[in-house]
Design a protein around this motif. Structure first.
Motif: not given
Ligand code: ATP
Length: 194
Positions: A80-81, A85, A128, A131, A135, A137, A141, A167, A170-171, A174
């Protein structure tokens, strides 16, 4: 949206995930997924030992209405970005190590709030990076974190969580900076009404 584009989880020539309703429109799937996973999150979550099996069961509970593979770890590489993972072949081993450490740390019980927030931030950050799922995550979490915090004596209300700040934290985690995430967790706990 993940960097990884079409894979076997998606409909042919599409980045929409195959789903139980056979929705092929990304917005429709997003709306359905959000609605039913929210409803499932409001139900009692599966009981368990705060281990990896429990974590997977929480994902299975939240996404049971949407994906056949709810509760199962992913089989494809993802990022992601631009942040990659854990490779799928390493997920089981990395999760075993992380959840093993959590158990050794007595599931973070008995810690004063600052220490709890630091340890919880580290756990969430590593979770995270793993991961585990294709989908869902983020939501898994957070739900699991609520169970962990509750059991450790720090019940948290997610209404008070600022999703954007979370968010960003979290980034940052990472990239190795867990301080913003720890600060957010500590503030969440301290802002809870008595
Ligand atoms: N650029 C990134 N780098 C690292 N981790 C990221 C990044 N963007 C998002 N995340 C992490 O990934 C999670 C999203 O993962 P995923 O899309 O599988 O989960 P989701 O439950 O479907 O989506 P969301 O958390 O957006 O509701 C975010 O909550 C965050 O913890």
């Amino acid at each position: 949206m993940y960097d990884a584009v079409a894979d076997d989880y998606c409909y042919p020539n599409s980045t929409v995930l195959k789903n139980k309703l056979d929705l092929t429109d990304a917005d429709e799937l997003d709306a359905f997924e959000a609605e039913v996973s929210d409803a499932r999150a409001d139900e009692e979550l599966p009981a368990g030992d705060l281990d990896f099996a429990h974590f997977k069961a929480v994902h299975g509970h939240l996404f049971q209405d949407v994906y056949d593979w709810a509760g199962e770890i992913r089989t494809v590489r993802m990022s992601k970005g631009g942040n990659p993972f854990c490779f799928p072949e390493n997920i089981e081993n990395q999760a075993k190590l992380l959840f093993g450490q959590l158990k050794k740390d007595k599931f973070l019980a008995g810690l004063e709030v600052k220490k709890f927030a630091e340890k919880a931030a580290h756990f969430l950050s590593e979770l995270n990076v793993i991961h585990a799922f294709r989908e869902g995550n983020g939501r898994t979490q957070l739900s699991f974190f609520l169970l962990l915090a509750d059991q450790a004596g720090y019940p948290i209300d997610l209404e008070d969580l600022d999703p954007e700040a979370f968010l960003d934290a979290m980034i940052a985690s990472f990239h190795g900076d867990e301080a913003p995430l720890a600060a957010l967790i500590q503030a969440l706990i301290e802002d809870q009404p008595d």
